[in-house]
Write a protein that holds these residues in place. Sequence first.
Motif: not given
Length: 867
Positions: A245-261
């Motif tokens: 639900x949290x936009x900030x958490x979604x953004x943090x997860x997205x950045x983590x995914x991008x870094x993993x890729x």
Amino acid sequence: RKVLSRLCGALRRMDVGLEDEMDEDEYAEAAAATMGATRTLAWLPAPPLKAPKEGAPTHVGWTLPWALRVRVAERLLFSVFSSPDSSTYADDAVSLTVFLDTVVWPALGIEESLAVALNVWVHLRQYIVTSDISLSRQIKNMLAKLAATPPPQASSGTWVRPDDQVTAEVRKVGVTNMVKRLSDYHTKFPRGKEGEMQAMVEVLAFAQRLDPKEADLGCVITELARDSACKQFARAMGPIIDATPSVEQVLLDAISIAQAILQAEEKTYAPLLGPHYPQQADAQAGIFQHLAETSAAVHAMLGQQLLLPWMKSGPKLDPFVGRAFSAALKLDNEVAKSVAIALDFPSAVQLAAKNQGVGTLASFCRWPLAEPLKVVTVEWASLQVDRLNTWVTRQLQQEKWVAINGQDGCAQSAVEVLKLVEESLDSLYSLGLPLHFEGGLGALDIMMNGIDSAMENFAQAILSKIGSTARVVPPIPPVTRFKKEVAAKQENAEASLLANVGGVPPPPKKGPRMRIPGSKRWTSSNPNSISLLDLVATFNFKSGKNPTGIFLESIPRVGTSPDYTLITKALTSPVIICCLMSAQFLLGRLDTMAEAAYKHLEEPFAIIPASRHTGGDKPEYLTASRRVLTNALVHACNFLCCKAVYWDMRGAWCEHLYRHRVSGGAPFSTNLEPLLDGLNQVLADIGNQMPDNTRAFFAAELLKVVCEAYNRALLDGGPCRWFSPEDVPALEADLQQLALLFEAEGEGLPRPLIDGIMAGTYRVLELIRMDTPSLMEALKNARKEAATSTSGSASVSTSKVMRKLKLGGKEVPLNSLSMRRDQSRGDTEDLGQFSEGELMRALARRPERVGSKLLKEKYDLPITKTK
């Protein structure tokens, strides 16, 4: 049709599934039938290999005889494998291949280039079915042979030879199939399948390079890599967006995914794809190119879909928002660095130019983080500053200015204020964000200004608590003309008073002023040493009354001060020392805070334009705090010294020092010796409560106040003091003892500092040294100069009336730091200038009638009145 039927029947008879089922005689008969049918087909008339006549249908090559020959060749090539779905060659594959190349192909009319192309096609089909890496090497070798095989006679016009078309189609199918199989390689080739992917990449690269007319291999790999990285990012983000639900958490997860890729690209895929960028001079350059391309693609996708809309929504800084900005900044910097490295190679720039419109390095754009970061961090810092000032105000309202144990004698509020400031700075630095921006105040600037404000409030609280030194310093007595007869009458009256009350108290036993070894402390070895007011204990100078009325006082008693109760009960020396040490406590921590702030300006993450301090003059952080706390410390120290001299020792310094005469013997009179014992006790009692640097500062400030009080006794000491040139040796001896006290046998103040502070007092002694006629002459000259001066004030040079002093055989100016005196004196020297006021006040303390007469005529000064 009959021939084809015979051929199909013979081939069916030759198609034996198991080796045990094969009958050699029957198989030989079927093979002979196959060869006969094939030979018959081979000799059927073929269409002419030339362009058709104008207006006739275009011959595309797939007519029955040619197509049949190609199809038969294809089926025969499959016989080199042990089975249709196997990558293993048959036992007689080598001899069969030689037989096909030397006998069958010429019989079927299959040219060499077509045979090689069909062989590539068959191996490619088996590779697709089996995914056997060993076949990729065979395919590469065959592609190399195909590239080296000279083409047959070129076709004319727009008609395309069937053989040429098959060769081009084989290349195209190889490229298309490899691109299709390599697409979305993050899913198809996870870790553990790098060998299979590498084989496909090598086949793709070789097939692509065969035809220069096709798209550039670098463009193909670039599009492939960007597409696969974006698909992997979108696939990983799907469940997160729906479940978080949290936009900030979604953004943090997205950045983590991008870094993993990007990490997977760096460790796994870039070493496979990077070396095949044809423009790069070496494999490492290609790896940089590949990393930059995939990083830029994921960076753009994340920014457009998540980050930019989030920043436009105007988030307020909290732990989640701070982490989101920090992670975004880190990723943005990493991608920008990767792109910058890749673009250092000219070939990468050329490839970016070819790929325009696809979203390439040439169009890479960093995220606009600077302005949103500045807004949210400045808002956060402003809120922290408001809270800090509120907390500081609350602490100061509750402060009693009582020293607490274990904190250098400072107040509780100083400890709490420092704790609040450090917690605020730790919270600011823990954000991990750029805090300084050129062209305006950043969060760090706001915070430092807030700390300055808090320290200013603290310093103001100290100043308000202590108040002005006018509370303890008595007013200067009015200047009167000295008349010897009147002064003698007053001296006799005071002598009679002493006789009536029992005489002068016995002098104390003198003990040498001593120091505690190994420290800069002062103390007295005589515990019974008199206080500075024991000399006048009978008359209780601290009270507000003069019981007898006979003692002529030049200043009011401390008991008459409206601040008497406040100073004696609430503004005691321990309270003032606590204020002083509190300012010193905070002042000593400012350098550490400023250094931490300067270090933060150089943090490597601050690559945002105009966010990193790149050299030049550093911001002057906490300069205001240093100034206000230093002023508070100096004021507290000065007040403490003034209180010790002008309040606790008022009678001794303002009334009894050199009363009636310097030589002694007069009632209620003393030289400097007993006062030095009192100063020694002050240095010991107060100085021992301070650290070394503060103790030395206090001692220097006390010496300044003492010299001021001493000068006041010489020039503004009231009606019961008079001086002559004959008193100068005794005065110099007293001053020498004063200097020795503060020098403390080398463990007190440095002698040059002492001499510099006492220079003004020695200058006043030169006025005392002047005889009365010279003093009168100097006063007249100064008065004349004042009358002609536009400024209305004047001073007179002492060059014609003063003497030159010598120290160690060398002439020493009186205004130099070294003001020690030697008995040998030389000729006159210009020693500076005295003002008209100084000359007039010095003349008023002379007993000669001529001087008194001059003061009456020129200044209308009244004479001293006795009681």
